[in-house]
Design a protein around this motif. Structure first.
Motif, PDB file in Angstrom:
ATOM      1  N   ARG A 150      -7.277  -3.052   3.621  1.00  0.00           N
ATOM      2  CA  ARG A 150      -6.309  -2.871   4.687  1.00  0.00           C
ATOM      3  C   ARG A 150      -5.233  -1.853   4.008  1.00  0.00           C
ATOM      4  O   ARG A 150      -4.168  -1.677   4.652  1.00  0.00           O
ATOM      5  CB  ARG A 150      -5.641  -4.064   4.940  1.00  0.00           C
ATOM      6  N   GLY A 151      -5.416  -1.380   3.060  1.00  0.00           N
ATOM      7  CA  GLY A 151      -4.364  -0.452   2.398  1.00  0.00           C
ATOM      8  C   GLY A 151      -3.028  -0.805   2.066  1.00  0.00           C
ATOM      9  O   GLY A 151      -1.839  -0.284   2.238  1.00  0.00           O
ATOM     10  N   GLY A 152      -3.114  -2.137   1.841  1.00  0.00           N
ATOM     11  CA  GLY A 152      -1.681  -2.654   1.400  1.00  0.00           C
ATOM     12  C   GLY A 152      -1.582  -3.570   0.352  1.00  0.00           C
ATOM     13  O   GLY A 152      -2.288  -3.219  -0.684  1.00  0.00           O
ATOM     14  N   GLY A 153      -0.689  -4.564   0.297  1.00  0.00           N
ATOM     15  CA  GLY A 153      -0.841  -5.447  -0.969  1.00  0.00           C
ATOM     16  C   GLY A 153      -0.048  -4.546  -2.283  1.00  0.00           C
ATOM     17  O   GLY A 153       0.817  -4.029  -2.038  1.00  0.00           O
ATOM     18  N   LEU A 154      -1.115  -4.634  -3.366  1.00  0.00           N
ATOM     19  CA  LEU A 154      -0.485  -4.048  -4.320  1.00  0.00           C
ATOM     20  C   LEU A 154      -0.856  -2.399  -4.386  1.00  0.00           C
ATOM     21  O   LEU A 154      -1.525  -1.875  -5.303  1.00  0.00           O
ATOM     22  CB  LEU A 154      -1.336  -4.549  -5.828  1.00  0.00           C
ATOM     23  N   THR A 155       0.068  -1.908  -3.517  1.00  0.00           N
ATOM     24  CA  THR A 155      -0.429  -0.351  -3.465  1.00  0.00           C
ATOM     25  C   THR A 155       0.291   0.483  -4.437  1.00  0.00           C
ATOM     26  O   THR A 155      -0.466   1.465  -4.684  1.00  0.00           O
ATOM     27  CB  THR A 155       0.688   0.103  -1.987  1.00  0.00           C
ATOM     28  N   GLU A 156       1.131   0.042  -5.395  1.00  0.00           N
ATOM     29  CA  GLU A 156       1.562   0.929  -6.524  1.00  0.00           C
ATOM     30  C   GLU A 156       0.527   0.627  -7.721  1.00  0.00           C
ATOM     31  O   GLU A 156      -0.120   1.534  -8.473  1.00  0.00           O
ATOM     32  CB  GLU A 156       3.029   0.333  -7.010  1.00  0.00           C
ATOM     33  N   ALA A 157      -0.156  -0.420  -7.793  1.00  0.00           N
ATOM     34  CA  ALA A 157      -1.426  -0.575  -8.537  1.00  0.00           C
ATOM     35  C   ALA A 157      -2.454   0.535  -8.145  1.00  0.00           C
ATOM     36  O   ALA A 157      -3.107   1.001  -9.124  1.00  0.00           O
ATOM     37  CB  ALA A 157      -1.823  -2.130  -8.602  1.00  0.00           C
ATOM     38  N   VAL A 158      -2.994   0.331  -6.870  1.00  0.00           N
ATOM     39  CA  VAL A 158      -3.992   1.357  -6.447  1.00  0.00           C
ATOM     40  C   VAL A 158      -3.431   2.578  -6.769  1.00  0.00           C
ATOM     41  O   VAL A 158      -4.187   3.573  -7.182  1.00  0.00           O
ATOM     42  CB  VAL A 158      -4.028   0.978  -4.899  1.00  0.00           C
TER      43      VAL A 158
END
Length: 224
Positions: A150-158
Motif C-alpha cells: 500500500r506504500g504506507g506505514g513505515l515509509t521512512e524505513a522503506v
C-alpha cells in the motif's frame, strides 16, 4: 548485503533477531532501526500459544537508543477498549493488528533521523559531523502489507532502504512474512543487488556475522 529474515508467524523471528543484535553489540557492531517484540501474557484462553502465552500487542524498540514505543494492539482488544480508529491506515487495510497512525509517525521520525545520519556519514568528512567508529547493521522489524502493498506505514524505513548500502549501513536486515517475501525483494532489488533470504536459525546467524565482519575486517580486527 540485504538480508530478508522470513518465515511463518510466531516462529521466533524477533526473538532470534534480538539475540543477533545483542551479539553484535557485544562485538562492537552498532545496530540501528527498530525491533518489534510482542506483548505477551500468561494465558489459558483460546488464543494462547503452545507455551501458555497470549499475544496482546507489539512494541517497537528503537535502536540504538532503546526507546520502547507501544506500536500495535490486537484488533479485537482495540475495539473493546475504544482505541480502534476506523480511519487509520491499519483499519483501512483491514489488518489483524491495529496500529495507530501516531505510533507509525513516531517510528517514521526515528528512521528519518537515521536517513540524515547516513547522509552525513556519506559526505566528505570536512562537510559533515565526525564519523562513526564503525559501520553498522540497519534493522527493520518488519515490513508488512502497509509498506509493501500500500506504500504506507513505515515509509521512512522503506525510503532509507531504497537508498541502498551506505558508509554507515553497508548491510541491512529486514523482517518480512513469507507470503510477502517475493514482493519485498522486488521492491528493494534495484537498491540491493546483493541480497539473501535467511531463517531465524544458526545458518542465518552465520550468514549475517560473516558478511558484517568481512566488510569491516580492517575496522574490527581479526580477533573478533
Amino acid at each position: 548485503m540485504l538480508f530478508l529474515l522470513t518465515g511463518e508467524v510466531q516462529i521466533g523471528k524477533t526473538r532470534w533477531l534480538e539475540g543477533l543484535v545483542a551479539d553484535l553489540a557485544e562485538r562492537g557492531v552498532p545496530c540501528a532501526g527498530a525491533l518489534a517484540p510482542g506483548q505477551w501474557v500468561a494465558s489459558a484462553g483460546e488464543r494462547a500459544d503452545g507455551n501458555g502465552y497470549e499475544k496482546l500487542g507489539i512494541d517497537n524498540v528503537l535502536l540504538p537508543v532503546g526507546e520502547r514505543v507501544p506500536f500495535a494492539r490486537r484488533g479485537d482488544l482495540a475495539r473493546a477498549d475504544g482505541t480502534f480508529d476506523k480511519d487509520s491506515q491499519a483499519a483501512r487495510a483491514e489488518l489483524a493488528w491495529h496500529i495507530s497512525d501516531a505510533a507509525i509517525e513516531h517510528v517514521n521520525a526515528h528512521f528519518e533521523k537515521l536517513r540524515s545520519l547516513a547522509c552525513a556519514e556519506s559526505a566528505p568528512e570536512s562537510e559533515g559531523s565526525p564519523r562513526l567508529r564503525c559501520p553498522g547493521l540497519l534493522v527493520v522489524d518488519e515490513l508488512g502489507r502497509l509498506e509493501i502493498w500500500r506504500g504506507g506505514g513505515l515509509t521512512e524505513a522503506v525510503a532509507l532502504l531504497a537508498e541502498g548500502p551506505s558508509a554507515v549501513f553497508p548491510h541491512a536486515l529486514v523482517v518480512v512474512r513469507d507470503y510477502l517475501a517475493d514482493d519485498a525483494e522486488a521492491l528493494l532489488a534495484e537498491a540491493w543487488p546483493d541480497r539473501m533470504r535467511i531463517a531465524p536459525d544458526k545458518e542465518g546467524q552465520v550468514a549475517v556475522l560473516s558478511a558484517v565482519f568481512a566488510r569491516c575486517k580492517s575496522t574490527y580486527g581479526d580477533e573478533r
